[in-house]
Design an enzyme around this catalytic site. Sequence first.
Site: not given
Length: 168
Positions: A128-129
């Site tokens: 989850p950037c």
Amino acid sequence: MSTIYTTIESPIGPLLLAAGDDGLHAVEFHVSRHPVRRGDDWREGTHPLLDRARQQLREYFDGKRRGFDLPLAPRGTAFQCTVWHALASIPYGETVSYAQLAARVGRPTAMRAVGAANGRNPLPIVLPCHRVIGADGSLTGFGGGLPTKQFLLELEGALPRSDLFAVA
């Protein structure tokens, strides 16, 4: 070893999924700032891992999944892989700054390098950037575009919902 890919529909537009027997290689937005390099061994098709990824992404977008249980095989430098691994530790519905992420990987002064690695994440959403934001809480650059980042953070409850319900 070949890489199999397919494209799926999502609330944020088409996503390309690519995998091999070693794991999931890519989740790519329809318009990507840093497209994943495709080799001569890439072919469109089906693979059990692509089916699992499709199902888990559907559950995520439906609000029924908070994390992913998939074998991952991102391709990058050792430093990039360290940063990408650290992304997995950011809890659903929470955000961290680039400085906090740099500290998590043991490089507290390397915020720019961490930001660059974050921007090259080949497995967005799964790693989850989108949960990495500016130190002042602002939404900063994102390979899928800021409206997509906003949508994902709203979906997770990290931002209050706006009138933005779909990006596609």
